[in-house]
Design a protein around this motif. Structure first.
Motif, short mmCIF file in Angstrom:
data_model
loop_
_atom_site.label_atom_id
_atom_site.label_comp_id
_atom_site.label_asym_id
_atom_site.label_seq_id
_atom_site.Cartn_x
_atom_site.Cartn_y
_atom_site.Cartn_z
N ASP A 138 -45.37 -54.62 61.77
CA ASP A 138 -45.65 -56.08 61.45
C ASP A 138 -45.87 -56.13 59.76
O ASP A 138 -46.41 -57.21 59.32
N LYS A 139 -44.97 -55.44 59.22
CA LYS A 139 -45.23 -55.63 57.55
C LYS A 139 -43.69 -56.08 57.12
O LYS A 139 -42.72 -55.70 57.72
N GLU A 140 -43.65 -56.60 56.05
CA GLU A 140 -42.44 -56.85 55.30
C GLU A 140 -41.94 -55.46 54.60
O GLU A 140 -42.60 -55.38 53.46
N VAL A 141 -41.27 -54.78 55.15
CA VAL A 141 -40.80 -53.48 54.58
C VAL A 141 -39.30 -53.41 54.18
O VAL A 141 -38.85 -52.47 53.51
N TYR A 142 -38.54 -54.21 54.67
CA TYR A 142 -37.05 -54.21 54.43
C TYR A 142 -36.58 -55.36 53.62
O TYR A 142 -36.96 -56.30 54.06
N ARG A 143 -35.77 -54.93 52.61
CA ARG A 143 -35.39 -55.95 51.75
C ARG A 143 -33.98 -56.17 51.91
O ARG A 143 -33.01 -54.96 51.83
N HIS A 144 -33.39 -57.20 52.42
CA HIS A 144 -32.03 -57.51 52.64
C HIS A 144 -31.52 -58.08 51.31
O HIS A 144 -32.39 -59.06 50.80
N PRO A 145 -30.23 -57.57 51.07
CA PRO A 145 -29.96 -58.10 49.65
C PRO A 145 -29.71 -59.36 49.54
O PRO A 145 -29.66 -60.04 48.35
N ARG A 146 -29.62 -60.18 50.55
CA ARG A 146 -29.45 -61.76 50.22
C ARG A 146 -30.40 -62.49 50.98
O ARG A 146 -30.87 -63.90 50.30
N SER A 147 -31.14 -62.09 51.96
CA SER A 147 -32.19 -63.03 52.43
C SER A 147 -33.49 -62.49 52.24
O SER A 147 -34.62 -63.46 52.33
N GLY A 148 -33.71 -61.33 51.45
CA GLY A 148 -35.29 -60.89 51.23
C GLY A 148 -35.91 -60.05 52.11
O GLY A 148 -35.13 -59.49 52.92
N MET A 149 -37.42 -60.32 52.20
CA MET A 149 -38.06 -59.23 52.79
C MET A 149 -38.12 -59.66 54.28
O MET A 149 -38.34 -60.76 54.69
N LEU A 150 -37.83 -58.49 55.09
CA LEU A 150 -37.90 -58.56 56.57
C LEU A 150 -38.78 -57.60 57.31
O LEU A 150 -38.95 -56.53 56.37
N SER A 151 -39.31 -57.70 58.61
CA SER A 151 -39.75 -56.49 58.99
C SER A 151 -39.07 -55.60 59.48
O SER A 151 -37.57 -55.91 59.61
N ILE A 152 -39.11 -54.58 60.02
CA ILE A 152 -38.40 -53.36 60.67
C ILE A 152 -37.51 -54.07 61.98
O ILE A 152 -36.34 -53.84 61.94
N GLY A 153 -38.32 -55.02 62.75
CA GLY A 153 -37.37 -55.72 63.80
C GLY A 153 -36.44 -56.52 63.06
O GLY A 153 -35.27 -56.65 63.62
N GLY A 154 -36.74 -57.18 61.99
CA GLY A 154 -35.82 -58.23 61.54
C GLY A 154 -34.76 -57.31 60.85
O GLY A 154 -33.58 -57.73 61.13
N MET A 155 -34.88 -56.03 60.51
CA MET A 155 -33.86 -55.46 60.03
C MET A 155 -32.84 -55.00 61.25
O MET A 155 -31.85 -55.07 61.04
N LEU A 156 -33.57 -54.40 62.15
CA LEU A 156 -32.69 -54.21 63.49
C LEU A 156 -31.82 -55.17 64.07
O LEU A 156 -30.81 -55.29 64.50
N ARG A 157 -32.47 -56.52 63.87
CA ARG A 157 -31.74 -57.77 64.45
C ARG A 157 -30.58 -57.75 63.63
O ARG A 157 -29.55 -58.33 63.96
N PHE A 158 -30.72 -57.66 62.34
CA PHE A 158 -29.57 -57.80 61.28
C PHE A 158 -28.58 -56.87 61.39
O PHE A 158 -27.54 -57.10 61.68
N PHE A 159 -28.93 -55.42 61.63
CA PHE A 159 -28.20 -54.60 62.05
C PHE A 159 -27.11 -55.03 63.28
O PHE A 159 -26.09 -54.80 63.28
N GLN A 160 -27.67 -55.48 64.30
CA GLN A 160 -27.11 -55.90 65.63
C GLN A 160 -25.78 -56.99 65.06
O GLN A 160 -24.80 -56.97 65.32
N VAL A 161 -26.51 -58.25 64.50
CA VAL A 161 -25.80 -59.44 64.32
C VAL A 161 -24.27 -58.97 63.21
O VAL A 161 -23.30 -59.27 63.55
N HIS A 162 -24.75 -58.04 62.35
CA HIS A 162 -24.05 -57.37 61.36
C HIS A 162 -23.02 -56.53 62.03
O HIS A 162 -21.74 -56.73 61.92
N PHE A 163 -23.24 -55.80 62.77
CA PHE A 163 -22.51 -54.93 63.76
C PHE A 163 -21.34 -55.87 64.56
O PHE A 163 -20.30 -55.52 64.58
#
Length: 183
Positions: A138-163
Motif C-alpha cells: 500500500d506504499k509508493e515504492v516503485y519509481r517509474h522513469p517517466r510517471s513517478g512513484m507507484l505502488s507495487i501493484g502499479g509497477m506490475l500493471r506497468f510491466f503487463q502493459v509494457h509487455f
C-alpha cells in the motif's frame, strides 16, 4: 503477498510463457534480424523488457529497506498508474530509458539462454515479493522513469502493459524480417 499481486504475477507469467511458446515455433535465425540499424530485433526487444523488469526489481529491493519512509499510495499513485497504462497503449513512441536500451544490449547466445535468464528473473521477482511485509503493498515504492512513484501493484500493471506493447512490436518485427512466402 496480496491476492491481487499474485493475480498480476500469474498474468505476467502466463504472458511470458505464451511468448516463449510462440517464439519456439519461429525460426531462430529471424530472432536477431532487424530491418535497419536503428530498429530493434526480437532479441533486443526481449532484452529491453527483461532489463526494464530487472532494473525495477533492483530498485524495489533498495526501496523496500526503508519501509518507514515510504508514503502511502493514494489517489495520485493510482492516477499515475492509469495514465501510464493509457499512454503505453497509445501509438506514441518513446526512447528507452538509460540502462534498458541498446547501450546495454549484449549478443544473445541462444533463445534458450535468454528465455531461461528471463524466467529466472521472474522467479526472483515472485520470491522477493512473497517475502515482503503486507504493509509495503500500500506504499509508493516503485519509481517509474517517466510517471513517478507507484505502488507495487502499479509497477506490475506497468510491466503487463509494457509487455503487451512490445509483444505487438515483436510480432511486427518477425512479420517484416521473414522472407515473403511464395503462393
Amino acid at each position: 503477498m496480496t491476492p491481487q499481486i499474485l493475480q498480476h504475477l500469474d498474468r505476467l507469467d502466463a504472458s511470458l510463457n505464451t511468448l516463449f511458446e510462440w517464439l519456439l515455433q519461429e525460426d531462430p535465425n529471424y530472432l536477431d534480424q532487424k530491418l535497419s540499424p536503428e530498429r530493434w530485433s526480437v532479441y533486443e526487444v526481449m532484452q529491453h523488457l527483461m532489463l526494464s523488469e530487472g532494473n525495477s526489481l533492483k530498485y524495489l529491493r533498495k526501496k523496500s529497506l526503508g519501509l518507514a519512509e515510504l508514503k502511502p499510495a493514494g489517489v495520485r499513485a493510482r492516477f499515475r498508474t492509469w495514465l501510464l497504462e493509457l499512454i503505453m497503449r497509445s501509438p506514441i513512441k518513446f526512447k528507452a530509458p538509460k540502462g534498458a536500451g541498446v547501450e546495454v544490449f549484449v549478443p544473445v547466445e541462444s533463445f534458450a539462454a535468454l528465455s531461461g535468464q528471463w524466467q529466472k528473473q521472474r522467479e526472483e521477482l515472485r520470491q522477493f515479493l512473497s517475502e515482503l511485509p503486507l504493509e509495503i503493498f500500500d506504499k509508493e515504492v516503485y519509481r517509474h522513469p517517466r510517471s513517478g512513484m507507484l505502488s507495487i501493484g502499479g509497477m506490475l500493471r506497468f510491466f503487463q502493459v509494457h509487455f503487451d506493447r512490445h509483444n505487438k512490436q515483436m510480432k511486427r518485427i518477425l512479420k517484416e524480417v521473414k522472407p515473403l512466402s511464395t503462393p
